[in-house]
Design an enzyme around this catalytic site. Structure first.
Site, short mmCIF file in Angstrom:
data_model
loop_
_atom_site.label_atom_id
_atom_site.label_comp_id
_atom_site.label_asym_id
_atom_site.label_seq_id
_atom_site.Cartn_x
_atom_site.Cartn_y
_atom_site.Cartn_z
N ALA A 66 0.87 -1.20 0.00
CA ALA A 66 0.00 0.00 0.00
C ALA A 66 0.90 1.24 0.00
O ALA A 66 0.77 2.13 0.84
CB ALA A 66 -0.96 0.00 1.19
N HIS A 68 3.00 4.60 -0.56
CA HIS A 68 2.72 6.01 -0.79
C HIS A 68 4.07 6.74 -0.92
O HIS A 68 5.13 6.11 -0.87
CB HIS A 68 1.86 6.58 0.34
CG HIS A 68 2.37 6.27 1.71
ND1 HIS A 68 3.56 6.76 2.19
CD2 HIS A 68 1.88 5.47 2.70
CE1 HIS A 68 3.77 6.32 3.41
NE2 HIS A 68 2.77 5.52 3.75
N HIS A 71 6.96 5.88 1.45
CA HIS A 71 7.76 4.69 1.15
C HIS A 71 8.74 4.98 0.02
O HIS A 71 9.89 4.54 0.05
CB HIS A 71 6.85 3.53 0.69
CG HIS A 71 5.92 3.02 1.73
ND1 HIS A 71 4.56 3.18 1.66
CD2 HIS A 71 6.15 2.30 2.86
CE1 HIS A 71 3.99 2.60 2.71
NE2 HIS A 71 4.93 2.06 3.45
N GLN A 95 2.49 -9.22 13.50
CA GLN A 95 2.44 -7.93 14.17
C GLN A 95 1.01 -7.39 14.31
O GLN A 95 0.81 -6.26 14.74
CB GLN A 95 3.37 -6.91 13.51
CG GLN A 95 2.99 -6.47 12.12
CD GLN A 95 4.12 -5.69 11.45
OE1 GLN A 95 5.13 -6.24 11.05
NE2 GLN A 95 3.94 -4.38 11.30
N GLU A 182 10.78 7.59 10.02
CA GLU A 182 10.66 8.17 11.36
C GLU A 182 9.21 8.28 11.81
O GLU A 182 8.96 8.52 12.97
CB GLU A 182 11.26 9.59 11.36
CG GLU A 182 12.75 9.58 11.51
CD GLU A 182 13.31 10.98 11.68
OE1 GLU A 182 12.61 11.96 11.36
OE2 GLU A 182 14.46 11.08 12.12
N ASP A 184 7.20 5.96 12.19
CA ASP A 184 7.10 4.90 13.21
C ASP A 184 8.36 4.98 14.07
O ASP A 184 9.24 4.11 14.00
CB ASP A 184 6.97 3.54 12.52
CG ASP A 184 5.72 3.46 11.68
OD1 ASP A 184 4.62 3.43 12.24
OD2 ASP A 184 5.83 3.47 10.43
N LEU A 218 1.95 10.78 6.05
CA LEU A 218 1.46 9.78 5.11
C LEU A 218 1.51 8.41 5.78
O LEU A 218 2.48 8.06 6.46
CB LEU A 218 2.32 9.75 3.84
CG LEU A 218 2.30 11.00 2.96
CD1 LEU A 218 2.88 10.67 1.58
CD2 LEU A 218 0.92 11.58 2.80
N SER A 219 0.45 7.64 5.60
CA SER A 219 0.35 6.30 6.19
C SER A 219 -0.62 5.50 5.33
O SER A 219 -1.63 6.05 4.85
CB SER A 219 -0.20 6.39 7.62
OG SER A 219 -0.68 5.14 8.03
O1 PAF Z 1 6.66 -0.41 9.07
C1 PAF Z 1 6.24 -1.41 8.45
O2 PAF Z 1 5.71 -1.30 7.33
C2 PAF Z 1 6.35 -2.77 9.08
O3 PAF Z 1 6.20 -2.72 10.47
C3 PAF Z 1 7.66 -3.51 8.70
C4 PAF Z 1 8.88 -2.77 9.22
C5 PAF Z 1 7.75 -3.64 7.18
C6 PAF Z 1 7.67 -4.91 9.31
O4 PAF Z 1 6.58 -5.66 8.88
#
Ligand code: PAF
Length: 316
Positions: A66, A68, A71, A95, A182, A184, A218-219
């Site tokens: 996904a 954006h 990334h 996760q 950053e 996250d 952005l997320s």
């Molecule tokens: O930040 C993310 O997209 C995820 O937590 C990661 C680092 C790809 C691990 O699944």
């Protein structure tokens, strides 16, 4: 019919396969990807071994897809540091807790591949579930230190799931450099700790948060926001910047935090946390004025969407 790809696709070849038995992209149609990609560890390593034989350095950007502009900025950062860049897309079940958005998480692998092609990423790693969690997989990395508190209060499973998959991906790719956003921030520090503690031999680099015009970070999860929620969402960054400015102006940490908390409680449906922490370790700060570099971090909810954000706070 499911065609499984067991070798690296030659450059610009048209390869069709699906993930029907990999459970990564349930119900996905046949995927036609025109960028070199690998779905198994051996295919990935074959490609990377070729680069290593040419003495090329390798950067890595792990993602859950996904994609954006945030990334893609991480891909650019990796490209600036390394000769070749691998990006992975894997929606990591470990996760997500039961009841979180694992099933609903947007899976847009075709669009993602196009974006990575345009960003001149050299290889997409699309591991099947089996490549990450083969039958009998029985290891979980348990993180403390920067993983404690903040996100872990509402998502206690989260950082162990992230650390386990990131350790696995880093070991599969063995890059020189890996780039994490950053946005996250707690995850970034957890991964730095992981790389240090396990001597993973990779340089972890931070990419700055990319924002919308109103400040919203952005997320991939912004896609869940309804239009009225989206209108409110940018305010989180405004509140965090004011929190950081109040600290810098010499307000006590508790006073500045309470002002920021009130603003969040007024503007959003729920507040999981809003805190100032040590920028390097995320340890709680001593009371009173800010005396060292800090990070202000928050998690709020708008409807069913949980948003996180953070920014730097420097002492005056
Ligand atoms: O930040 C993310 O997209 C995820 O937590 C990661 C680092 C790809 C691990 O699944």
């Amino acid at each position: 019919m499911a065609i499984r790809l067991d070798r690296v696709a030659p450059l610009a070849s048209l390869i069709a396969y699906d993930y029907a038995d990999g459970r990564q992209f349930p119900g996905a149609p046949m995927l036609n990807l025109q960028i070199p990609h690998a779905t198994t560890v051996s295919a990935l390593r074959t490609r990377i071994r070729g680069w290593r034989e040419e003495r090329l350095s390798v950067g890595f950007v792990p993602t859950m897809g996904a994609l954006h502009k945030g990334h893609l900025a991480l891909v650019q950062l990796a490209k600036a540091q390394c000769d070749r860049v691998v990006a992975s897309i894997f929606v990591n079940p470990a996760q997500f807790a039961p009841g979180e958005d694992f099933e609903a998480y947007p899976r847009t692998v075709i669009e993602d591949s196009q974006k990575l092609t345009e960003a001149r990423c050299d290889l997409i790693y699309l591991p099947t579930n089996e490549a990450i969690y083969p039958d009998g997989f029985a290891t979980s990395i348990s993180m403390t230190g920067p993983a404690e508190g903040l996100e872990s209060v509402t998502r206690p499973h989260f950082f162990n799931g992230v650390a386990t998959v990131v350790a696995k991906l880093l070991n599969q790719v063995r890059p020189d450099v890996a780039v994490f956003g950053e946005k996250d921030y707690q995850q970034l520090l957890v991964i730095r700790q992981l790389a240090r503690d396990l001597d993973l031999g990779v340089n972890i680099i931070a990419g700055e948060t990319v924002r919308e015009a109103d400040g919203l970070a952005l997320s991939s999860r912004n896609a869940y926001l309804t239009p009225p929620e989206r209108q409110k969402a940018g305010h989180l960054n405004v509140i965090l910047k004011q929190f950081a400015a109040d600290l810098q102006a010499g307000q006590s940490i508790e006073t500045a935090r309470l002002t920021a908390l009130n603003a969040c409680q007024t503007g959003f449906d729920e507040v999981d946390y809003i805190e100032a922490r040590c920028a390097d370790t995320l340890a709680p700060l001593p009371p009173g004025r800010l005396r060292a570099s800090a990070r202000v971090l928050a998690a709020i909810r708008l409807g069913t969407t949980r948003l996180i954000d953070n920014c730097a706070a420097l002492p005056s």
